[in-house]
Design a protein around this motif. Structure first.
Motif, PDB file in Angstrom:
ATOM      1  N   LEU A   1      28.198  30.416  10.176  1.00  0.00           N
ATOM      2  CA  LEU A   1      28.441  29.017   9.845  1.00  0.00           C
ATOM      3  C   LEU A   1      29.407  28.877   8.678  1.00  0.00           C
ATOM      4  O   LEU A   1      30.224  27.941   8.645  1.00  0.00           O
ATOM      5  N   PHE A   2      29.323  29.776   7.714  1.00  0.00           N
ATOM      6  CA  PHE A   2      30.174  29.689   6.526  1.00  0.00           C
ATOM      7  C   PHE A   2      30.944  30.986   6.332  1.00  0.00           C
ATOM      8  O   PHE A   2      30.962  31.572   5.244  1.00  0.00           O
ATOM      9  N   ALA A   3      31.583  31.457   7.407  1.00  0.00           N
ATOM     10  CA  ALA A   3      32.430  32.652   7.309  1.00  0.00           C
ATOM     11  C   ALA A   3      33.629  32.356   6.421  1.00  0.00           C
ATOM     12  O   ALA A   3      34.120  31.221   6.360  1.00  0.00           O
ATOM     13  N   PRO A   4      34.122  33.353   5.697  1.00  0.00           N
ATOM     14  CA  PRO A   4      35.241  33.106   4.771  1.00  0.00           C
ATOM     15  C   PRO A   4      36.538  32.796   5.497  1.00  0.00           C
ATOM     16  O   PRO A   4      36.730  33.159   6.666  1.00  0.00           O
ATOM     17  N   ASN A   5      37.434  32.112   4.801  1.00  0.00           N
ATOM     18  CA  ASN A   5      38.777  31.883   5.318  1.00  0.00           C
ATOM     19  C   ASN A   5      39.556  33.198   5.341  1.00  0.00           C
ATOM     20  O   ASN A   5      39.144  34.194   4.750  1.00  0.00           O
ATOM     21  N   VAL A   6      40.673  33.219   6.064  1.00  0.00           N
ATOM     22  CA  VAL A   6      41.446  34.449   6.227  1.00  0.00           C
ATOM     23  C   VAL A   6      42.746  34.354   5.425  1.00  0.00           C
ATOM     24  O   VAL A   6      43.290  33.263   5.237  1.00  0.00           O
ATOM     25  N   VAL A   7      43.221  35.496   4.966  1.00  0.00           N
ATOM     26  CA  VAL A   7      44.467  35.591   4.198  1.00  0.00           C
ATOM     27  C   VAL A   7      45.547  36.174   5.107  1.00  0.00           C
ATOM     28  O   VAL A   7      45.336  37.213   5.748  1.00  0.00           O
TER      29      VAL A   7
END
Length: 558
Positions: free
Chosen positions: A445-451
């Motif tokens: 549900l709250f996976a991190p954003n990607v770089v």
């Protein structure tokens, strides 16, 4: 063949090669064949010239194709039929009349249908051949975020794999295929094709389908897979409402209060009463009947309309009771009494109306818990049904984790309180299931954003938290189906032609057209260069292996 129409100037179709590729000797004419084809401009006589090398008898150079195999219809006519059908939403009869108005013979509707089917087939083949070019375009944007979803009933479903536009992507349909059901064994080959041709995605977004999620993890190990907040919240709302709300709604409809209130309002407006009793009664009845507007476009289970309607009735009944209890003639008006009589139908007798009084506080408590979950997931009620407030920043992700921890603590605190009431114990069981689901999918549900790196710079791609990209494609698909069939029931055409129509929808994006075709004017030229391997691959992709047969099997018949 089309003798009633004056043919255009004859065309000599020769291969562009003039020398043998092996010995560079000038090629000689092997044979010629004269026949007539139908182009977008009209009937045309064609002389096909095949050349060969005098030194190498087996070196035969055929002319470039002007029509699909075993077909008298040129590629530019196929392209024109497809553009009218898929980009301008024309029905078959309208395409038939448009071609006839341009000077072409009156084609049978079945022929027009086959032309549009062949357009989808050839476009799919071009799309498969162009995946390396699309890979380069997607890399320039930092990569793609894959949204996977299916639509339709089991046995006749359509799989959609698209690049999420809300996460900074293109919104292109990367692949679409007919499937029997959302099963790992059926979905995984298509994901492996994407991995082979486009590389792994930055992240994936899907609903709660076990088959889709297992297939994604098997094809892209180590890639984040986000869980759609919309589907999670919908499942929690349905669980909390349960059978009790449906029973409440049925009993509320059986009371007939809403219909009587509507008639009461129409009568007061017709009489145009100016007394305070009439004005107050009209305002209260209108307040109750406007309960549906509080949904702001949301449907069940995101808004429990029956519960809001009963709450307003109960509130107005309390005000009305206070007015009628006052001494004097001001509280004895006939509109008040009539409104009291209507709202009194929500109370027993009959005895079944007692369920409304019993279930209302229970459902209100469940609704409060649902609102807490909604705020935790960052959803808002607005003009667009339950649209998320947007992508989450790093601070927003931290806030989401804290809210989720607080919610789980509140649920644990609530369920730890023992009670003998079966209604409370039922609520506790439902909350425990909700808490278990949220704990299980916490990271999804709250996976991190990607770089990513774009033009040599490091950038953060904020991931959208729903699979709305695929849902929007499905809505456009059904809208297109209703336009071209003039029928609200479009599930049949979606099951038969859905994958092809989803891929053709990419032609509405000018960026996609530039990458694949250059411009829409070059559709026919590009179709003529499609290789036989890509065409076979496209037929395999679009043909349903089980269930309803696909219309693309008929493409080779005309």
């Amino acid at each position: 063949m089309w003798s009633d129409f004056a043919p255009l100037k004859s065309l000599r179709n020769e291969p562009p090669q003039r020398e043998c590729p092996r010995c560079e000797h000038p090629l000689a004419v092997r044979d010629t064949r004269s026949h007539e084809i139908l182009t977008a401009e009209g009937a045309r006589a064609v002389v096909e010239v095949t050349r060969r090398c005098p030194n190498h008898r087996r070196t035969i150079v055929p002319p470039p194709p002007l029509t699909p195999p075993k077909s008298p219809f040129a590629f530019d006519l196929v392209a024109e039929a497809g553009v009218l059908r898929f980009l301008h939403h024309r029905q078959l009869q309208e395409i038939q009349e448009e071609f006839h108005r341009r000077g072409l013979p009156l084609l049978p509707l079945r022929t027009v249908q086959r032309l549009t089917d062949r357009f989808a087939l050839y476009h799919t083949a071009v799309h498969l051949e162009s995946l390396p070019r699309l890979r380069k375009a997607l890399r320039q944007r930092g990569g793609y975020v894959l949204v996977l979803d299916g639509t339709g009933e089991v046995g006749n479903m359509t799989l959609e794999l698209t690049d999420d536009d809300k996460s900074g992507g293109t919104g292109w349909t990367l692949l679409a295929a007919p499937i029997v059901k959302e099963d790992e064994a059926l979905v995984r080959p298509h994901l492996e094709r994407l991995e082979r041709d486009l590389g792994p995605p930055l992240a994936g977004i899907s609903d709660q389908s076990v088959g889709l999620r297992d297939a994604f993890r098997a094809a892209f190990p180590g890639v984040y897979l986000l869980l759609c907040h919309y589907h999670v919240l919908r499942g929690i709302g349905e669980r909390l409402a349960g059978v009790r709300y449906h029973r409440f709604k049925v009993e509320l409809d059986r009371s007939g209060v809403k219909g009587r209130l509507n008639r009461f309002v129409r009568r007061l407006r017709k009489e145009k009463g100016k007394s305070r009793e009439a004005r107050s009664s009209l305002a209260w009845a209108g307040e109750i009947l406007s309960s549906g507007k509080a949904a702001k476009g949301c449907a069940y289970p995101f808004f429990w309309e029956g519960l809001e309607f009963y709450r307003r009735c109960d509130e107005v009944r309390g005000r009305l009771r206070e007015v009628l209890s006052r001494p004097g003639r001001r509280g004895k008006g006939a509109p008040y009494r009539r409104l009291e009589e209507i709202l009194g139908r929500l109370s027993p007798p009959p005895r079944s109306r007692g369920l409304l009084t019993q279930d209302f506080p229970v459902l209100m408590e469940r609704w409060r818990w649902f609102e807490r979950v909604r705020r935790t997931l960052g959803y808002r009620n607005g003009p667009v049904p339950l649209s998320p407030s947007g992508t989450l920043s790093e601070r927003g992700l931290e806030r989401g984790h804290r809210r989720l921890d607080w919610l789980l603590w509140k649920i644990e605190e609530e369920t730890s309180m023992k009670s003998r009431s079966p209604l409370v114990r039922e609520l506790h069981r439902q909350l425990e299931r909700v808490a278990g689901k949220l704990r299980l999918h916490r990271e999804e549900l709250f996976a991190p954003n990607v770089v990513v790196r774009m033009k040599g710079r490091r950038r953060v791609r904020r991931l959208h938290r729903s699979n709305g990209a695929a849902e929007r494609q499905f809505r456009r698909l059904r809208r297109h189906g209703r336009r071209i069939t003039a029928n609200r029931d479009v599930e049949g055409i979606v099951g038969r032609e859905g994958p092809g129509m989803l891929l053709v929808a990419n032609l509405r994006d000018s960026r996609y057209v530039r990458e694949v075709y250059g411009s829409l004017a070059h559709l026919g030229e590009r179709f003529a260069r499609v290789g036989p391997a890509a065409l076979t691959d496209a037929k395999t992709l679009l043909t349903r292996l089980a269930g309803s047969p696909s219309q693309y099997k008929a493409c080779g018949q005309q």
